[in-house]
Design a protein around this motif. Structure first.
Motif, PDB file in Angstrom:
ATOM      1  N   PHE A 162       0.985  -1.133   0.052  1.00 20.77           N
ATOM      2  CA  PHE A 162       0.075  -0.078   0.122  1.00 20.77           C
ATOM      3  C   PHE A 162       0.884   1.223   0.045  1.00 20.77           C
ATOM      4  O   PHE A 162       1.769   1.328   0.628  1.00 20.77           O
ATOM      5  N   GLN A 163       0.673   2.170  -0.857  1.00 20.02           N
ATOM      6  CA  GLN A 163       1.183   3.523  -0.860  1.00 20.02           C
ATOM      7  C   GLN A 163       0.140   4.588  -0.927  1.00 20.02           C
ATOM      8  O   GLN A 163      -0.801   4.537  -1.510  1.00 20.02           O
ATOM      9  N   VAL A 164       0.661   5.564  -0.291  1.00 22.04           N
ATOM     10  CA  VAL A 164      -0.422   6.657   0.338  1.00 22.04           C
ATOM     11  C   VAL A 164       0.510   8.028   0.386  1.00 22.04           C
ATOM     12  O   VAL A 164       1.708   7.889   1.163  1.00 22.04           O
ATOM     13  N   SER A 165       0.045   9.085   0.044  1.00 21.84           N
ATOM     14  CA  SER A 165       0.695  10.231   0.213  1.00 21.84           C
ATOM     15  C   SER A 165       0.607  10.533   1.823  1.00 21.84           C
ATOM     16  O   SER A 165      -0.406  10.482   2.377  1.00 21.84           O
ATOM     17  N   ILE A 166       1.588  11.205   2.447  1.00 26.83           N
ATOM     18  CA  ILE A 166       1.621  11.496   3.907  1.00 26.83           C
ATOM     19  C   ILE A 166       0.760  12.531   4.107  1.00 26.83           C
ATOM     20  O   ILE A 166      -0.269  12.722   4.957  1.00 26.83           O
ATOM     21  N   THR A 167       0.356  13.486   3.088  1.00 21.47           N
ATOM     22  CA  THR A 167      -0.704  14.292   2.904  1.00 21.47           C
ATOM     23  C   THR A 167      -2.123  13.958   3.214  1.00 21.47           C
ATOM     24  O   THR A 167      -2.833  14.100   4.114  1.00 21.47           O
ATOM     25  N   ASP A 168      -2.191  12.623   2.403  1.00 20.57           N
ATOM     26  CA  ASP A 168      -3.488  12.225   2.740  1.00 20.57           C
ATOM     27  C   ASP A 168      -3.807  11.305   3.974  1.00 20.57           C
ATOM     28  O   ASP A 168      -4.977  11.584   4.669  1.00 20.57           O
ATOM     29  N   ILE A 169      -2.783  10.839   4.790  1.00 21.79           N
ATOM     30  CA  ILE A 169      -2.816  10.658   6.118  1.00 21.79           C
ATOM     31  C   ILE A 169      -3.412  11.538   6.947  1.00 21.79           C
ATOM     32  O   ILE A 169      -4.235  11.425   7.988  1.00 21.79           O
ATOM     33  N   TYR A 170      -2.785  12.743   6.961  1.00 20.20           N
ATOM     34  CA  TYR A 170      -3.278  13.944   7.719  1.00 20.20           C
ATOM     35  C   TYR A 170      -4.089  14.955   7.208  1.00 20.20           C
ATOM     36  O   TYR A 170      -4.324  15.785   7.658  1.00 20.20           O
ATOM     37  N   GLN A 171      -4.929  14.473   6.115  1.00 13.73           N
ATOM     38  CA  GLN A 171      -5.991  15.305   5.524  1.00 13.73           C
ATOM     39  C   GLN A 171      -6.930  15.586   6.659  1.00 13.73           C
ATOM     40  O   GLN A 171      -7.415  14.561   7.641  1.00 13.73           O
ATOM     41  N   LYS A 172      -7.478  16.803   6.886  1.00  4.79           N
ATOM     42  CA  LYS A 172      -8.355  17.683   7.644  1.00  4.79           C
ATOM     43  C   LYS A 172      -7.683  17.604   9.083  1.00  4.79           C
ATOM     44  O   LYS A 172      -8.616  17.624  10.068  1.00  4.79           O
ATOM     45  N   VAL A 173      -6.483  17.536   9.211  1.00  5.53           N
ATOM     46  CA  VAL A 173      -5.842  17.662  10.626  1.00  5.53           C
ATOM     47  C   VAL A 173      -5.101  19.162  10.567  1.00  5.53           C
ATOM     48  O   VAL A 173      -4.205  19.339  10.051  1.00  5.53           O
ATOM     49  N   ALA A 174      -6.075  19.871  11.488  1.00  6.48           N
ATOM     50  CA  ALA A 174      -5.749  21.344  11.738  1.00  6.48           C
ATOM     51  C   ALA A 174      -4.111  21.594  11.831  1.00  6.48           C
ATOM     52  O   ALA A 174      -3.673  20.821  12.990  1.00  6.48           O
ATOM     53  N   GLY A 175      -3.622  22.504  11.196  1.00  7.18           N
ATOM     54  CA  GLY A 175      -2.345  22.900  11.533  1.00  7.18           C
ATOM     55  C   GLY A 175      -1.015  22.156  10.896  1.00  7.18           C
ATOM     56  O   GLY A 175      -0.150  22.312  11.207  1.00  7.18           O
ATOM     57  N   LEU A 176      -1.356  21.060  10.335  1.00  5.32           N
ATOM     58  CA  LEU A 176      -0.466  20.268   9.722  1.00  5.32           C
ATOM     59  C   LEU A 176      -0.489  20.115   8.103  1.00  5.32           C
ATOM     60  O   LEU A 176       0.516  19.457   7.787  1.00  5.32           O
ATOM     61  N   ILE A 177      -1.268  20.352   7.770  1.00  7.85           N
ATOM     62  CA  ILE A 177      -1.386  20.522   6.245  1.00  7.85           C
ATOM     63  C   ILE A 177      -0.996  21.776   5.722  1.00  7.85           C
ATOM     64  O   ILE A 177      -1.314  22.692   6.016  1.00  7.85           O
TER      65      ILE A 177
END
Length: 190
Positions: free
Chosen positions: A175-190
């Protein structure tokens, strides 16, 4: 770890019986029971992002993705833990009606300040007693950082760190996923 442990031994059978009626979750470690505290929103969002994406990826496979409501039983370590995300592909788990699994290939823990040290040390050592586990992943909820521990063919656990801009690869489930997708909708980290 969590809330201070009790001073008396509880059998695994008694723990499982009590856990079925308890209004809160507890983890079990070698005869001692620990109440689990509630998670903050970033923790829940990160775990949800991973569950959704892993579930979609594994939809056509024999694997199942489980949330923090399912325990992992570690026989050799005599523990029951509630990981944030677990994946099992073993038919003994996928056809079981138990409220726990025994044969995960992937475990993900979203770190919190109160549990990070335990998750990195003693809990990781306990998880290493599971013969089917191939990856143990620690996800920070305070910064865009994923640490993946992989079991190699020699039986060694090797660490790979992913940070902002990375593509995270989980070899155990291809499985490959963008780290941005893991943190999607986490305030202050995107």
């Amino acid at each position: 770890m969590f809330i201070p442990k009790n001073n008396f031994y509880i059998s695994p059978a008694d723990y499982l019986e009590a856990e079925q009626i308890s209004p809160i979750k507890h983890e079990y470690r070698r005869g001692h029971v620990y109440a689990m505290t509630g998670a903050k929103n970033p923790h829940v969002v990160i775990a949800g992002n991973l569950v959704r994406r892993l579930g979609n990826h594994l939809d056509e496979s024999n694997c199942i993705v489980l949330t923090s409501d399912t325990k992992v039983r570690l026989e050799e370590a005599n523990c029951y833990y509630y990981p944030d995300v677990a994946v099992t592909c073993d038919q003994r788990d996928t056809t079981s009606t138990d409220d726990f699994i025994r044969y995960p290939v992937l475990i993900v823990e979203v770190l919190s300040r109160s549990t990070e040290n335990f998750d990195r040390t003693e809990k990781f050592a306990d998880y290493q007693t599971c013969s089917t586990l191939r990856e143990y992943v620690l996800v920070s909820q305070n910064q865009m950082k994923v640490e993946c521990f992989r079991l190699d063919e020699s039986g060694n656990w090797n660490s790979q760190i992913y940070e902002k801009g990375s593509e995270v690869y989980l070899e155990s489930v291809d499985f490959q996923v963008s780290i941005t997708d893991i943190y999607q909708k986490v305030a202050g980290l995107i």
